[in-house]
Design a protein around this motif. Structure first.
Motif, PDB file in Angstrom:
ATOM      1  N   UNK A 111       0.787  -1.562   0.241  1.00 27.47           N
ATOM      2  CA  UNK A 111       0.188  -0.088  -0.226  1.00 27.47           C
ATOM      3  C   UNK A 111       1.248   1.644  -0.279  1.00 27.47           C
ATOM      4  N   UNK A 112       0.196   2.301  -0.416  1.00 28.18           N
ATOM      5  CA  UNK A 112       1.062   3.788  -0.359  1.00 28.18           C
ATOM      6  C   UNK A 112       1.263   4.255   0.989  1.00 28.18           C
ATOM      7  N   UNK A 113       2.847   4.255   1.182  1.00 26.57           N
ATOM      8  CA  UNK A 113       3.200   4.671   2.334  1.00 26.57           C
ATOM      9  C   UNK A 113       3.051   6.302   3.050  1.00 26.57           C
ATOM     10  N   UNK A 114       2.023   6.412   4.118  1.00 26.76           N
ATOM     11  CA  UNK A 114       1.561   7.474   4.557  1.00 26.76           C
ATOM     12  C   UNK A 114       2.414   7.878   5.817  1.00 26.76           C
ATOM     13  N   UNK A 115       2.250   9.379   6.392  1.00 25.79           N
ATOM     14  CA  UNK A 115       2.687   9.587   7.293  1.00 25.79           C
ATOM     15  C   UNK A 115       1.335  10.377   8.391  1.00 25.79           C
ATOM     16  N   UNK A 116       1.725  10.349   9.484  1.00 27.22           N
ATOM     17  CA  UNK A 116       0.672  11.625   9.839  1.00 27.22           C
ATOM     18  C   UNK A 116       1.142  13.071  10.048  1.00 27.22           C
ATOM     19  N   UNK A 117       0.596  13.738   8.830  1.00 30.40           N
ATOM     20  CA  UNK A 117       0.801  14.751   8.261  1.00 30.40           C
ATOM     21  C   UNK A 117      -0.468  15.788   8.512  1.00 30.40           C
ATOM     22  N   UNK A 118      -0.819  16.573   8.588  1.00 31.87           N
ATOM     23  CA  UNK A 118      -1.707  17.124   9.365  1.00 31.87           C
ATOM     24  C   UNK A 118      -2.433  17.458   7.149  1.00 31.87           C
ATOM     25  N   UNK A 254       0.225  28.004  -2.371  1.00 30.03           N
ATOM     26  CA  UNK A 254      -1.098  27.167  -1.729  1.00 30.03           C
ATOM     27  C   UNK A 254      -0.274  26.423  -3.241  1.00 30.03           C
ATOM     28  N   UNK A 255      -1.513  25.448  -2.767  1.00 33.33           N
ATOM     29  CA  UNK A 255      -1.808  24.685  -3.722  1.00 33.33           C
ATOM     30  C   UNK A 255      -2.597  23.685  -3.873  1.00 33.33           C
ATOM     31  N   UNK A 256      -3.063  23.222  -5.300  1.00 30.64           N
ATOM     32  CA  UNK A 256      -4.169  22.853  -5.934  1.00 30.64           C
ATOM     33  C   UNK A 256      -4.195  21.757  -6.169  1.00 30.64           C
ATOM     34  N   UNK A 257      -3.090  20.508  -5.974  1.00 31.12           N
ATOM     35  CA  UNK A 257      -3.167  19.303  -6.739  1.00 31.12           C
ATOM     36  C   UNK A 257      -2.117  18.316  -5.298  1.00 31.12           C
ATOM     37  N   UNK A 258      -2.152  17.726  -5.074  1.00 35.04           N
ATOM     38  CA  UNK A 258      -0.977  16.692  -3.881  1.00 35.04           C
ATOM     39  C   UNK A 258      -1.269  15.545  -4.807  1.00 35.04           C
ATOM     40  N   UNK A 259      -0.068  15.078  -4.440  1.00 37.69           N
ATOM     41  CA  UNK A 259       0.017  13.363  -4.709  1.00 37.69           C
ATOM     42  C   UNK A 259       1.143  13.329  -4.428  1.00 37.69           C
ATOM     43  N   UNK A 260       0.320  11.501  -3.533  1.00 39.70           N
ATOM     44  CA  UNK A 260       1.309  11.517  -2.712  1.00 39.70           C
ATOM     45  C   UNK A 260       2.299   9.613  -3.036  1.00 39.70           C
ATOM     46  N   UNK A 261       3.429  10.502  -3.308  1.00 42.56           N
ATOM     47  CA  UNK A 261       4.345   9.022  -3.548  1.00 42.56           C
ATOM     48  C   UNK A 261       5.590   8.516  -3.418  1.00 42.56           C
ATOM     49  N   UNK A 262       5.001   8.385  -1.475  1.00 48.45           N
ATOM     50  CA  UNK A 262       6.213   8.918  -1.276  1.00 48.45           C
ATOM     51  C   UNK A 262       6.604   6.972  -0.631  1.00 48.45           C
ATOM     52  N   UNK A 263       7.018   6.136  -1.537  1.00 51.56           N
ATOM     53  CA  UNK A 263       7.393   5.212  -1.463  1.00 51.56           C
ATOM     54  C   UNK A 263       6.276   3.929  -0.727  1.00 51.56           C
ATOM     55  N   UNK A 264       6.339   2.484  -0.409  1.00 50.94           N
ATOM     56  CA  UNK A 264       5.133   1.457  -0.355  1.00 50.94           C
ATOM     57  C   UNK A 264       5.516   1.214   1.495  1.00 50.94           C
TER      58      UNK A 264
END
Length: 478
Positions: A111-118, A254-264
């Motif tokens: 699965x996509x690796x995520x972190x507790x980032x607000x 400011x950001x419009x599109x956020x793509x999270x690809x920080x590994x598995x």
């Protein structure tokens, strides 16, 4: 018959089932494959799906169309109890079903690796599934339409700002492809300029593309910066809340599109809901022949491969090295799984997995790429052609190869299709809103008839009809 259960229909699972159908004799074994989607996604093509270079369905291989002797169960495996040879599956209707087996093949993927980032849960989109790739493309195309209606300024630039977190192959490829798409789209939007675009690539390491050596990695950074991108190395995203990115360096935009690809990240089923042995990263421990366990303690009738398995890399000079999680290994491991499971059923010795890398190749957008094989490095257009050539040969089935080639050929003549289909994610919105697909933030409309055939009186919150019955749109109180 021997009951073989395959958990997951990704690269390794699909090729394992496909190979077993070719190798097993009729009546020798009964093969069942459990997968929540019913298709295999060729993930290396997802960055090109986001850029409109490939149609979404062309990167998906139907399991039922190509696995004729395998029972397909559309569901999600929630737990594996190998001691009792059972797996629990939640089907699409929400019911739990227990499946008995004699031999299990675990290819559930990662699965996509995520972190507790607000803000991540509310703002970010991953890139492991074709639905995510389509959503990314539609969101960017829709942002262009919205930005074209605004005067130059902060809000216009925010809409056209893209942040990709992760400097591995997935992150760099989707970043390069979207940058190429956005730049080319400016020709269709005379109201917008290059200064309105903002592309940010963020990685916590001090370099990108760890699979290549230092100099090719630095060249990719220089190349992206020449195209107007911002590359933030040794940097982390500390907040993505409310459409605003805050970096560990103190920078904010400011950001419009956020793509999270920080590994598995490890698959929760494998990491926490099985009695099979796993390592500290939550990966199934396997031997070089892909049997679960170690050389001293093999687990009978259990096999694993792909991104959810810690497969020894016999081709690496580094002791204890594991194969990297990519399609090049997963496809070959899947084929070896079919051969080894068949050999084990017939009392023969399974073979060990040994694969020498064919090199690494990445697309950076139309006409741009990077390839490395040992000391040989190829950049630019030739590398981009090599990327397309390799992957069109690697994608399963001739049907899919031909479909992809035809889309590429048409793009040479007519360019990429830039029509967004964002409203497909809310298919009933136009119907409920009287033809306006954009009414309501989430399609929160109710549709009630002013008169119902055979009813004695109209609904209490709808005025009595006058003349012909018609549809009335009522906005939800929320």
């Amino acid at each position: 018959m021997e009951k073989i259960l395959i958990v997951g229909g990704g690269y390794a699972g699909f090729y394992a089932a496909w190979g077993l159908e070719k190798k097993l004799r009729p009546g020798e074994a009964d093969v069942t494959l459990v997968d929540p989607h019913g298709y295999m996604t060729y993930q290396p093509f997802l960055p090109e799906v986001t850029a409109g270079s490939i149609e979404a369905r062309h990167v998906m291989v139907s399991l039922r169309r190509h696995l004729h002797r395998t029972s397909i169960i559309a569901g999600h495996t929630t737990s594996i109890d190998h001691a009792h040879r059972t797996a629990t599956v939640r089907t699409k209707d929400g019911a739990l079903r227990e499946i008995e087996y004699d031999t299990i093949v675990v290819t559930a993927g990662a699965v996509t690796r995520t972190f507790p980032v607000p803000g991540i849960e509310q703002e970010a989109i991953g890139l492991k599934h074709v639905e995510e790739a389509v959503a990314i493309r539609d969101q960017l195309l829709t942002a262009f339409d919205r930005a074209a209606l605004l005067p130059p300024g902060v809000e216009r630039r925010r809409l056209l700002t893209v942040t990709v977190v992760g400097g591995g192959f997935t992150g760099v490829e989707v970043f390069g492809e979207l940058l190429s798409l956005a730049t080319s789209m400016l020709r269709a939007y005379p109201e917008l300029s290059r200064d309105d675009l903002g592309f940010h690539l963020v990685d916590s390491n001090d370099r990108i593309l760890p699979e290549v050596t230092d100099e090719p990695g630095r060249w990719v950074v220089r190349h992206l910066k020449k195209r107007g991108a911002h590359v933030h190395l040794g940097t982390q995203v500390v907040s993505a809340a409310d459409g605003r990115i805050m970096l560990s360096t103190g920078e904010s935009y400011g950001n419009g599109l956020l793509i999270w690809a920080a590994g598995n990240g490890s698959n929760p089923v494998v990491a926490r809901n099985t009695d099979l042995p796993v390592d500290g990263r939550g990966l199934v421990r396997v031997r070089a022949d892909l049997r679960v366990g170690t050389s001293d303690a093999p687990v009978p009738n259990a096999w694993a491969a792909g991104d959810n398995a810690a497969v020894p890399d016999l081709a690496s000079p580094v002791p204890g090295a594991r194969t990297v999680p990519n399609a090049q290994h997963a496809v070959r491991q899947g084929k070896l799984l079919a051969a080894n499971v068949t050999a084990d059923l017939r009392g023969k010795q399974p073979r060990q997995y040994l694969h020498h890398s064919l090199g690494t190749v990445a697309t950076l957008g139309i006409g741009q790429g990077i390839f490395q094989y040992r000391r040989l490095v190829i950049k630019g257009f030739p590398a981009w052609l090599m990327h397309r050539g390799y992957h069109v040969l690697a994608v399963p089935t001739w049907e899919r190869k031909i479909r992809v080639l035809l889309v590429w050929a048409s793009a040479v003549l007519f360019g990429r299709d830039i029509i967004p289909l964002a409203t497909v994610q809310r298919p009933r919105a136009a119907f409920l809103a009287g033809g306006d697909p954009f009414a309501g933030s989430d399609g929160e409309r109710a549709c009630a008839p002013r008169a119902v055939a055979g009813a004695d009186e109209p609904p209490a919150d709808v005025p009595a009809p006058h003349g012909k019955p018609e549809l009335s749109v009522v906005r939800d109180a929320g």
